[in-house]
Design a protein around this motif. Sequence first.
Motif, PDB file in Angstrom:
ATOM      1  N   ILE A 148      -1.541   9.256  -7.430  1.00  0.00           N
ATOM      2  CA  ILE A 148      -0.823   8.099  -6.905  1.00  0.00           C
ATOM      3  C   ILE A 148      -1.784   7.093  -6.279  1.00  0.00           C
ATOM      4  O   ILE A 148      -2.838   7.467  -5.767  1.00  0.00           O
ATOM      5  CB  ILE A 148       0.265   8.515  -5.877  1.00  0.00           C
ATOM      6  N   GLU A 149      -1.410   5.859  -6.395  1.00  0.00           N
ATOM      7  CA  GLU A 149      -2.147   4.803  -5.711  1.00  0.00           C
ATOM      8  C   GLU A 149      -1.208   4.186  -4.696  1.00  0.00           C
ATOM      9  O   GLU A 149      -0.010   4.049  -4.949  1.00  0.00           O
ATOM     10  CB  GLU A 149      -2.641   3.766  -6.709  1.00  0.00           C
ATOM     11  N   ASP A 153      -0.453   1.251  -1.388  1.00  0.00           N
ATOM     12  CA  ASP A 153      -0.842  -0.022  -0.776  1.00  0.00           C
ATOM     13  C   ASP A 153      -1.347   0.238   0.644  1.00  0.00           C
ATOM     14  O   ASP A 153      -1.381   1.385   1.100  1.00  0.00           O
ATOM     15  CB  ASP A 153       0.314  -1.024  -0.815  1.00  0.00           C
ATOM     16  N   LYS A 187       2.207   2.477  -5.042  1.00  0.00           N
ATOM     17  CA  LYS A 187       2.337   1.311  -5.903  1.00  0.00           C
ATOM     18  C   LYS A 187       2.053   1.650  -7.364  1.00  0.00           C
ATOM     19  O   LYS A 187       2.294   0.840  -8.256  1.00  0.00           O
ATOM     20  CB  LYS A 187       1.446   0.158  -5.413  1.00  0.00           C
ATOM     21  N   ASP A 188       1.538   2.877  -7.596  1.00  0.00           N
ATOM     22  CA  ASP A 188       1.376   3.304  -8.984  1.00  0.00           C
ATOM     23  C   ASP A 188       1.274   4.819  -9.032  1.00  0.00           C
ATOM     24  O   ASP A 188       0.849   5.462  -8.055  1.00  0.00           O
ATOM     25  CB  ASP A 188       0.112   2.671  -9.594  1.00  0.00           C
ATOM     26  N   LEU A 219      -0.026   7.838 -11.944  1.00  0.00           N
ATOM     27  CA  LEU A 219      -0.575   8.101 -13.271  1.00  0.00           C
ATOM     28  C   LEU A 219      -0.454   9.582 -13.578  1.00  0.00           C
ATOM     29  O   LEU A 219      -0.790  10.435 -12.747  1.00  0.00           O
ATOM     30  CB  LEU A 219      -2.050   7.686 -13.318  1.00  0.00           C
ATOM     31  N   CYS A 241      -9.502   7.738 -12.988  1.00  0.00           N
ATOM     32  CA  CYS A 241      -8.579   7.183 -12.007  1.00  0.00           C
ATOM     33  C   CYS A 241      -9.329   6.629 -10.813  1.00  0.00           C
ATOM     34  O   CYS A 241     -10.422   7.082 -10.466  1.00  0.00           O
ATOM     35  CB  CYS A 241      -7.555   8.223 -11.584  1.00  0.00           C
ATOM     36  N   LYS A 262       8.367   8.066  -9.598  1.00  0.00           N
ATOM     37  CA  LYS A 262       8.135   6.997 -10.579  1.00  0.00           C
ATOM     38  C   LYS A 262       8.976   5.750 -10.274  1.00  0.00           C
ATOM     39  O   LYS A 262       8.727   4.676 -10.815  1.00  0.00           O
ATOM     40  CB  LYS A 262       8.486   7.533 -11.978  1.00  0.00           C
ATOM     41  N   ASP A 264       8.961   1.097  -8.053  1.00  0.00           N
ATOM     42  CA  ASP A 264       9.269  -0.328  -8.173  1.00  0.00           C
ATOM     43  C   ASP A 264      10.575  -0.709  -7.485  1.00  0.00           C
ATOM     44  O   ASP A 264      10.694  -1.740  -6.841  1.00  0.00           O
ATOM     45  CB  ASP A 264       9.348  -0.729  -9.649  1.00  0.00           C
TER      46      ASP A 264
END
Lengths: 369, 419
Positions: free
Chosen positions: A164-165, A167, A173-174, A176, A182, A221, A224
């Motif tokens: 995970i990424e 903020d 915010k993302d 993978l 990564c 996931k 958003d």
Amino acid sequence: MFTNAMGLILADNKKISLGELSGPRALSAMPFAGRYRIVDFVLSNMVNSGIKNVGILTYNKYKSLMDHLGTGSPWSLDRKNDGLHILPPYVNSEATNIAGDEEMAGIIDYLKTSRTTYVIVANSNVVLNTTFDDFIKKHEENGADISVMFNRDGTKYGNPSYIIETDESGFVKDMLFNPQKCSSNKSSLGILCLRRDLLIDLIAKQMAHGLSHFGVHSFVKMFDELKVSAYEYSGTVLRINNVKTYFDASMNLLNERIRNDLFWSGESVYTKVKDEAPTLYFENAQVSNSIVSDGCRIYGNVEESVLFRGVTIAKNTTIKNCVIMQDAHISENCHLENVILDKNAIVRPGIRLVGHRDFPVVIGKGAGI
Amino acid sequence: MAKADVVAMILAGGQGARLGVLTKKIAKPAVPFGSRYRIIDFPLSNCVNSGIENVGVLSQYQPLALNTYVGNGHPWDLDRHNCGAFILPPYQKSGKSDWYKGTANAIYQNMDFLDDCNPKYVVILSGDHIYKMNYAAMLKAHIEKGAEATIAVYEVPWEEAPRFGILNTSEGDEITEFVEKPAVPESNLASMGVYIFTWDVLRQALIEDENDETSNNDFGKNIIPRLLGQGSKLYAYRFSGYWKDVGTISSLWETNMDILDKPEDINLVDRAWRIYSRNPVKPSHYIGAEAQVIDSAMTDGCRIYGSVIHSVLSDSVIVEKGAVVKDCVLLPGVVVKAGAHLERCIVDFGTIIGENVKAGANVDGEGPYTNHKICSEGIVVFERGLEIKAGAVIPGNSMIDSDLEVSEEDNVIARTFRV
């Protein structure tokens, strides 16, 4: 103390196979650390957090898991109200396959019976000893819809990994799945906290979109649309993603710091009681740097190994870097190195079995060598 | 409560004074034995394995540990709806109330419990023996012989017979006489303290015994002679398996050592006759890289970095690097610090043996803690919850008791704590 949460554990993981070892059992029922099953850790973590209602979601191979869990009494979950609920797949009489949306509908029905505000949802491929009190508190404080627990293992345990990424305020915010490269080492532990009513809504929405399989990361996931907060866990974690990492995790238990973190510095880890006799070490036994469980009879040499309950190591036999599961019998004059021996396996006299540290030899349940 | 054909009553109220400091805080049946058991696990497991599911546990002396241990009977599968394990303490009555005056009086005071069960047979057991016995087979003999009471007997060596309650028998093992500790024994059949009575016969005998003001209200001394005097049919039931009394420090130590020296005798690994116990919630034990463990028994939670030779360790014992533990019995949670050397020591719950302590049969002489009344054969007994000063030297046959008044320089106890 007065935790307002229930637990939901996914007993298996379709993305993880331990080869011959996971043939007879779900991932969560995998024997570990001499006297436990992997599920004991997450289940004890929940109970030690004050959670009194735990559902365990299974889809196949759940016999050994059910044998292990029984009424839930070892975890004090044999309760009149709440307690332990094994949730096998719903199969209605007309259905020909199990993997319909019955699985999802069954979870909703179960979640609706509870009155707690939150749900802790957890995969069962991680071994850690913690409580979720701080996790739930932080989740409440930062106003997140969903919180996901991570540590900084990156992809070093291999697939499956969810990187995970975040903020600057710690929101995802993302995410993978099994990335080749990564920019973050934040790896999800597959443990979520969210409101029970939100989880019910999300599952209903997934069903409406035709999804039939319940997966922890399908909710992460949704970063958003929802506020997904990342919660860092900095204690000891052992991840079990394949045979190699299972073997590594077992060998890591011989490390004093890891053993202390998992068993001696936090709360107790509960498991099913077996009433074995004490372990007996005989005259010529030589044992060093090993974990040994009850009911073993040791006549030979054991080095850097994990012995489950009721194992016999006969005279003039050497076991090195091995994981020997319950009731296995190793006869005289054998030499085993880098071997995982499943339950009830029998090794006849004079056998030599040598695996590699990265590729241990695996002998299946009940095999005779 | 549902009716039951057979009810077992375990006499677990005695102090067990001959175990010295080991029974200062807990009743004898709750004393740990054989690495993962308590003494009472043996009669309780025998009951369950014999199919007896209605078990009264009569507790009186220091009952907290025993009551907590037995609890709802769950570890022995005795948490049943209509039967199970029942702790039976003495209680206040509207008329005359009393402590349990003797073994027979303890049963007498629980007449209501037995009447509610309304059994045909009552099995009376004591909580101080290590053995595996099928009470169902004994009951079968009791019924077949038409006995009113059957007493399990064990053939002891003739020279030891004067230490036991001896039963003299005629043809067919019918009991003619009971003699407590005879100087010149006529028989070598020792009573094991395991009795089966036909309930209405026992009930009547208990009432008569209670009305006899000269009686000690004891099974061996009073009830058996009373029944013999009335011409009741009493039979001996011969038992030939492993059976040991653990009422003294030396017999407790010796019986623990039997697990190592004669593991086949008591055969704890027999899955057809498991001995159940309340399990500690601890991880598997760990043997360190430089440790040595031979001829020993141990269980969950132990962490061994030193030498353990011919010893029996209960759960969660720590033996540090360079420490030597030989011929010892270490009870749950004991810590043996680096460089300590123990031989023939029985160390009670949680006691910490300081660095370089030397204690036991390897130290000659006498000291302020020497106690020949309780200890023999060089055995040293440590009370629970003590920290022993580093470097202390304690000769064999000592009992380390925090209530003993000794001079400051002789005192080996650094502090005491609650465990």
